[in-house]
Design an enzyme around this catalytic site. Structure first.
Site, mmCIF file in Angstrom:
data_model
loop_
_atom_site.group_PDB
_atom_site.id
_atom_site.type_symbol
_atom_site.label_atom_id
_atom_site.label_comp_id
_atom_site.label_asym_id
_atom_site.label_seq_id
_atom_site.Cartn_x
_atom_site.Cartn_y
_atom_site.Cartn_z
ATOM 1 C CG HIS A 110 -1.716 -1.433 1.333
ATOM 2 N ND1 HIS A 110 -2.585 -1.517 0.239
ATOM 3 C CD2 HIS A 110 -1.680 -2.876 2.460
ATOM 4 C CE1 HIS A 110 -3.510 -3.258 0.847
ATOM 5 N NE2 HIS A 110 -2.298 -3.217 1.433
ATOM 6 C CD GLU A 147 -1.890 -3.690 5.217
ATOM 7 O OE1 GLU A 147 -1.426 -4.435 4.360
ATOM 8 O OE2 GLU A 147 -2.693 -3.603 4.657
ATOM 9 C CG HIS A 202 0.989 -6.674 1.997
ATOM 10 N ND1 HIS A 202 -0.255 -5.678 1.777
ATOM 11 C CD2 HIS A 202 1.435 -7.395 1.395
ATOM 12 C CE1 HIS A 202 0.090 -6.001 0.959
ATOM 13 N NE2 HIS A 202 1.037 -6.480 0.187
ATOM 14 C CD GLU A 284 -1.574 -10.224 4.523
ATOM 15 O OE1 GLU A 284 -1.465 -9.507 5.829
ATOM 16 O OE2 GLU A 284 -1.884 -9.937 3.694
#
Length: 320
Positions: A110, A147, A202, A284
């Site tokens: 992101h 995040e 992430h 993740e």
């Protein structure tokens, strides 16, 4: 992480991934089994590959919320201004260390500016199998630690560790652009760099009680512009090594809600994997919406351990 879903722009909320109806009691033995698998595969020899783990024949992930209607990405205004494309590299001249001559692309998930550019990141791009949003805002802790902030911080720590071993490290972005890049551009950056390994960093946004990390591997996909046949095997090797070293460095267990306790999840719906022509995985690192995981993710000490686990896994893969 909202790497392929269309998350609400304000504030980010994420639905859980995997089967959230399974009772926690039923998951404990599975998670423990996954923990023991990783403990057994993570020996002290950096060059010893971990034991093979069960593969997943089907993608496991949370359902995407309904996409916001948006114009086609073919418009000249659909994507952010592209970053300069990195040239293929064989490493920094004169670099020394076990990873000298190796190129690693780090992809911070992101962008902190995505929240101010929701219309742009909602534009659709081709991911081979279909069309998905350019990017998403990502998730955050309940206290507002995003995040995007987390992924960029860990990425910078990882770069330092890899460069100390002689690797050339390239980023897909360093918060130097207003939003994005889109998922297809992120894949192209790794491809054009001729990367030996790519990792996309992430953190998840699932339900309270869902804890632990998981590594996402590319499925075998051959559709449109996507053809992962050559990278499925190497990417699994890379992902298994990262997962094993991540356990050792952080003390975190594999996810109790994705991956059946293995810490691995195979997916075919992510453009960043589908369009890659070089070995690539996503990680993740934990669930930002669970208070216990959030306490780890917001700790600078733990983030350093997370970066170390990733660096150890990448080094094991490249120096084998």
């Amino acid at each position: 992480m909202s790497y392929d879903e269309n998350w609400p722009p304000t504030p980010p909320r994420r639905s859980g991934r995997g089967n959230l109806t399974i009772a926690i009691a039923a998951l404990v033995p599975t998670a423990l089994a996954g923990w023991l698998v990783w403990e057994s595969m993570s020996g002290p020899d950096e060059n010893e590959p971990p034991k093979a783990l069960p593969s997943r024949s089907a993608a496991v992930g949370k359902p995407a919320p309904p996409a916001t209607p948006s114009p086609s990405a073919s418009s000249t205004t659909a994507s952010p201004s592209p970053s300069p494309s990195p040239s293929p590299s064989k490493g920094k001249p004169g670099a020394s260390g076990p990873l000298a001559g190796r190129v690693v692309v780090v992809d911070p998930g992101h962008n902190p500016g995505n929240f101010q550019h929701t219309s742009e990141i909602n534009k659709l791009v081709d991911i081979g199998t279909n069309r998905k949003e350019c990017d998403t805002t990502g998730t955050s802790t309940n206290a507002g630690y995003t995040e995007a902030e987390f992924s960029l911080d860990v990425s910078q720590r990882l770069r330092t560790l890899l460069e100390k071993q002689g690797a050339t490290v390239k980023f897909t972005h360093t918060d130097d652009r207003p939003f994005g890049p889109c998922v297809d551009e992120r894949a192209r950056i790794g491809n054009k760099a001729g990367a030996d390994a790519v990792i996309s960093i992430h953190a998840d946004g699932s339900a309270t009680g869902n804890r632990g990390f998981h590594v996402i591997l590319p499925a075998l996909v051959k559709a449109g512009a996507a053809d992962t046949a050559k990278i499925v095997g190497p990417s699994r090797d890379l992902g298994e090594r990262i997962a094993g070293k991540f356990v050792r460095a952080t003390g975190s267990a594999p996810s109790n809600y994705v991956g059946d306790g293995t810490g691995l999840d195979v997916r075919e719906d992510l453009g960043g994997l589908n369009l890659s022509t070089v070995p690539k995985v996503f990680i993740e690192c934990g669930n930002m919406r669970d208070p216990k995981d959030a306490a780890l993710l917001t700790s600078s000490n733990w983030r350093q351990k997370a970066a170390q686990g990733m660096a150890d896994g990448i080094s094991s893969y490249l120096d084998r």
